[in-house]
Design an enzyme around this catalytic site. Structure first.
Site, PDB file in Angstrom:
ATOM      1  N   MET A  33       0.862  -1.190   0.000  1.00 33.40           N
ATOM      2  CA  MET A  33       0.000   0.000   0.000  1.00 33.40           C
ATOM      3  C   MET A  33       0.894   1.234   0.000  1.00 33.40           C
ATOM      4  O   MET A  33       1.599   1.513   0.983  1.00 33.40           O
ATOM      5  CB  MET A  33      -0.920   0.010   1.223  1.00 33.40           C
ATOM      6  N   SER A  34       0.841   1.961  -1.127  1.00 33.98           N
ATOM      7  CA  SER A  34       1.661   3.176  -1.229  1.00 33.98           C
ATOM      8  C   SER A  34       1.250   4.152  -0.148  1.00 33.98           C
ATOM      9  O   SER A  34       0.056   4.362   0.083  1.00 33.98           O
ATOM     10  CB  SER A  34       1.459   3.826  -2.588  1.00 33.98           C
ATOM     11  N   GLN A  85       7.872  -4.397  -5.037  1.00 31.61           N
ATOM     12  CA  GLN A  85       6.888  -4.247  -6.112  1.00 31.61           C
ATOM     13  C   GLN A  85       7.301  -3.137  -7.077  1.00 31.61           C
ATOM     14  O   GLN A  85       7.627  -2.025  -6.653  1.00 31.61           O
ATOM     15  CB  GLN A  85       5.501  -3.934  -5.568  1.00 31.61           C
ATOM     16  N   CYS A 115      -3.083  -1.284  -9.810  1.00 33.77           N
ATOM     17  CA  CYS A 115      -3.343   0.036  -9.240  1.00 33.77           C
ATOM     18  C   CYS A 115      -4.301   0.836 -10.127  1.00 33.77           C
ATOM     19  O   CYS A 115      -4.042   1.021 -11.321  1.00 33.77           O
ATOM     20  CB  CYS A 115      -2.036   0.796  -9.049  1.00 33.77           C
ATOM     21  N   HIS A 184      -6.814  -9.159  -6.760  1.00 37.31           N
ATOM     22  CA  HIS A 184      -7.761  -8.358  -5.985  1.00 37.31           C
ATOM     23  C   HIS A 184      -9.107  -8.509  -6.704  1.00 37.31           C
ATOM     24  O   HIS A 184      -9.210  -8.156  -7.879  1.00 37.31           O
ATOM     25  CB  HIS A 184      -7.282  -6.897  -5.945  1.00 37.31           C
ATOM     26  N   ASN A 215      -7.263 -11.611  -2.678  1.00 37.38           N
ATOM     27  CA  ASN A 215      -7.207 -10.332  -1.962  1.00 37.38           C
ATOM     28  C   ASN A 215      -8.509  -9.547  -2.173  1.00 37.38           C
ATOM     29  O   ASN A 215      -9.129  -9.624  -3.217  1.00 37.38           O
ATOM     30  CB  ASN A 215      -5.991  -9.545  -2.503  1.00 37.38           C
ATOM     31  N   ASP A 217     -11.020  -7.040   0.783  1.00 40.46           N
ATOM     32  CA  ASP A 217     -12.030  -6.966   1.850  1.00 40.46           C
ATOM     33  C   ASP A 217     -11.902  -8.045   2.920  1.00 40.46           C
ATOM     34  O   ASP A 217     -12.890  -8.376   3.578  1.00 40.46           O
ATOM     35  CB  ASP A 217     -13.458  -7.022   1.267  1.00 40.46           C
ATOM     36  N   GLY A 239      -4.921  -5.786   3.195  1.00 43.09           N
ATOM     37  CA  GLY A 239      -4.395  -4.429   3.127  1.00 43.09           C
ATOM     38  C   GLY A 239      -5.021  -3.525   4.159  1.00 43.09           C
ATOM     39  O   GLY A 239      -4.514  -3.372   5.276  1.00 43.09           O
ATOM     40  N   ARG A 240      -6.183  -2.927   3.806  1.00 41.90           N
ATOM     41  CA  ARG A 240      -6.776  -1.914   4.676  1.00 41.90           C
ATOM     42  C   ARG A 240      -7.115  -2.429   6.063  1.00 41.90           C
ATOM     43  O   ARG A 240      -7.118  -1.653   7.024  1.00 41.90           O
ATOM     44  CB  ARG A 240      -8.002  -1.313   3.979  1.00 41.90           C
TER      45      ARG A 240
HETATM   46  C1  LIG Z   1      -3.739   3.444   0.381  1.00 45.17           C
HETATM   47  C2  LIG Z   1      -3.575   2.284  -0.557  1.00 45.17           C
HETATM   48  C3  LIG Z   1      -2.427   2.172  -1.315  1.00 45.17           C
HETATM   49  C4  LIG Z   1      -2.257   1.085  -2.198  1.00 45.17           C
HETATM   50  N1  LIG Z   1      -1.098   0.968  -2.889  1.00 45.17           N
HETATM   51  C5  LIG Z   1      -0.875  -0.138  -3.653  1.00 45.17           C
HETATM   52  C6  LIG Z   1       0.380  -0.371  -4.264  1.00 45.17           C
HETATM   53  O1  LIG Z   1       1.342   0.418  -4.121  1.00 45.17           O
HETATM   54  N2  LIG Z   1       0.514  -1.485  -5.025  1.00 45.17           N
HETATM   55  C7  LIG Z   1      -0.519  -2.386  -5.199  1.00 45.17           C
HETATM   56  O2  LIG Z   1      -0.351  -3.386  -5.896  1.00 45.17           O
HETATM   57  N3  LIG Z   1      -1.704  -2.199  -4.609  1.00 45.17           N
HETATM   58  C8  LIG Z   1      -1.896  -1.116  -3.824  1.00 45.17           C
HETATM   59  N4  LIG Z   1      -3.075  -0.975  -3.162  1.00 45.17           N
HETATM   60  C9  LIG Z   1      -4.088  -2.050  -3.262  1.00 45.17           C
HETATM   61  C10 LIG Z   1      -3.903  -3.087  -2.132  1.00 45.17           C
HETATM   62  O3  LIG Z   1      -2.683  -3.764  -2.258  1.00 45.17           O
HETATM   63  C11 LIG Z   1      -5.052  -4.122  -2.120  1.00 45.17           C
HETATM   64  O4  LIG Z   1      -5.042  -4.804  -3.339  1.00 45.17           O
HETATM   65  C12 LIG Z   1      -6.419  -3.473  -1.933  1.00 45.17           C
HETATM   66  O5  LIG Z   1      -6.393  -2.514  -0.897  1.00 45.17           O
HETATM   67  C13 LIG Z   1      -7.496  -4.522  -1.606  1.00 45.17           C
HETATM   68  O6  LIG Z   1      -7.174  -5.212  -0.417  1.00 45.17           O
HETATM   69  P1  LIG Z   1      -7.900  -4.847   0.992  1.00 45.17           P
HETATM   70  O7  LIG Z   1      -9.377  -4.895   0.755  1.00 45.17           O
HETATM   71  O8  LIG Z   1      -7.414  -5.910   1.949  1.00 45.17           O
HETATM   72  O9  LIG Z   1      -7.457  -3.471   1.360  1.00 45.17           O
HETATM   73  C14 LIG Z   1      -3.273   0.106  -2.314  1.00 45.17           C
HETATM   74  C15 LIG Z   1      -4.438   0.232  -1.549  1.00 45.17           C
HETATM   75  C16 LIG Z   1      -4.600   1.288  -0.670  1.00 45.17           C
HETATM   76  C17 LIG Z   1      -5.860   1.379   0.165  1.00 45.17           C
END
Ligand SMILES: Cc1cc2nc3c(=O)[nH]c(=O)nc-3n(C[C@H](O)[C@H](O)[C@H](O)COP(=O)(O)O)c2cc1C
Length: 340
Positions: A33-34, A85, A115, A184, A215, A217, A239-240
């Protein structure tokens, strides 16, 4: 080995997973997560038991051009495997960046094709690559050829509901030498709206033999089992759900959650790690969102004025002392509620 239709449930999330020649200690992965999963966050997640953590995405061209930010994102966090990544739109830059990352100690290179951000897709990288599978493949092939460490691919289901092409791209990526796929369960056009479609991930499972990570939720251990059951994936990425609790991936994998009394110590430690990593001026900006998430989770009744006082404090000592007070009060309130 990966698990297909004959998968047994529940899956042992604490079991190791193999990605090419790299062993991963369990099956719960912290999502890249950036702006969130920087080195301090990954260190905490790892220490609390995440199976694998991934850097924030590193823009391939910026890395080749030696920018300070890309080197900061690339830095290893002091343990292995170190998974980096990369994002980009040109095979040439991706190959050069992959080589730089591998030479600087990466154990795994992950390609970002998920992304949805306009800034990223404006350059036709991230999920925009899914609109042009042939171009995506040229980039994947160049990356695989450039390094002798495993290359993995993270993507969404497709661009929109009318172009669900993750199974096709995943199969072609596997044929090109990719050692693991992460999906995702949303399309790009969904951004983060609606609910991730865990069943739709199964079409990717059926298309490939390399391990698959599901991946989208996931929050609880029950969610983790359910996404694996419905998708047929081998491992889960979160992630979140880890925002404001960097230990949570480890907890899903079976580690003990920190006791409420320990939480203020971990939060303060995280804050101090950010100060050390970024330097005071920049850390204050980075730290704000993390502190906000911690306070939302562990001191939800904190008056707005006190929250604002923490966020706008300018000295380390002031932030730490206000933070400790707020979190200790939050712990006390939730304890007395439980007792009532
Ligand atoms: C703030 C934020 C930054 C993210 N940055 C990236 C990233 O740099 N590379 C990537 O592949 N996915 C990125 N994602 C997506 C997450 O890796 C993940 O696929 C997405 O949040 C769904 O998973 P979750 O529901 O568990 O959050 C980002 C998501 C969020 C919320």
């Amino acid at each position: 080995m990966c698990l297909k239709d004959n998968q047994l449930h529940p899956i042992n999330l604490a079991a190791p997973l193999q990605i090419g020649n790299v062993s991963v200690r369990n099956r719960v992965v912290l999502a890249p997560m950036s702006g969130v999963t920087d080195m301090p966050f990954r260190q905490l997640a790892w220490r609390h038991g995440a199976g694998l953590v991934v850097t924030e995405m590193v823009a391939s061209r910026e890395l080749v051009n030696n920018t300070a930010e890309s080197w900061s994102r690339l830095r290893a966090a002091g343990f292995r495997p170190h998974m980096v990544q990369l994002a980009g739109r040109e095979a040439h830059w991706m190959a050069l960046a992959a080589k730089i990352a591998a030479d600087s100690g990466a154990d795994i290179i992950d390609i970002n094709m998920g992304c949805p951000a306009k800034k990223v897709i404006g350059g036709y990288s991230g999920s925009a690559l899914m609109r042009d599978p042939d171009h995506a493949l040229s980039l994947i092939e160049a990356t695989v050829k450039a390094v002798d460490i495993p290359v993995t691919l993270k993507m969404r289901l497709g661009w929109d509901d009318n172009s669900i092409n993750a199974p096709e791209i995943a199969k072609r990526a596997e044929d090109a030498g990719v050692k693991l796929i992460t999906i995702h369960g949303r399309t790009r056009m969904q951004f983060y709206e609606g609910k991730a479609d865990w069943d739709a991930i199964r079409a990717v499972r059926n298309a490939i033999s390399v391990p698959l990570i599901a991946n989208g939720d996931v929050d609880t251990q029950a969610d983790a089992q359910e996404i694996l059951r419905r998708s047929g994936a081998d491992a889960v990425m979160i992630g979140r759900g880890c925002q404001g609790r960097p230990w949570h991936a480890g907890v899903l994998a079976g580690a003990a959650a920190p006791s409420p009394e320990k939480i203020p110590d971990i939060v303060v430690e995280h804050y101090e790690m950010m100060l050390d990593f970024y330097g005071e001026a920049m850390a204050i900006r980075h730290a704000r969102k993390h502190l906000g998430w911690y306070l939302e989770r562990f001191a939800p009744l904190l008056p707005v004025s006190q929250k604002a006082a923490i966020m706008t404090s300018h000295t380390r000592a002031e932030v730490v002392s206000r933070l400790r007070d707020a979190l200790a009060a939050g712990v006390e309130i939730s304890r007395s509620r439980e007792a009532a």
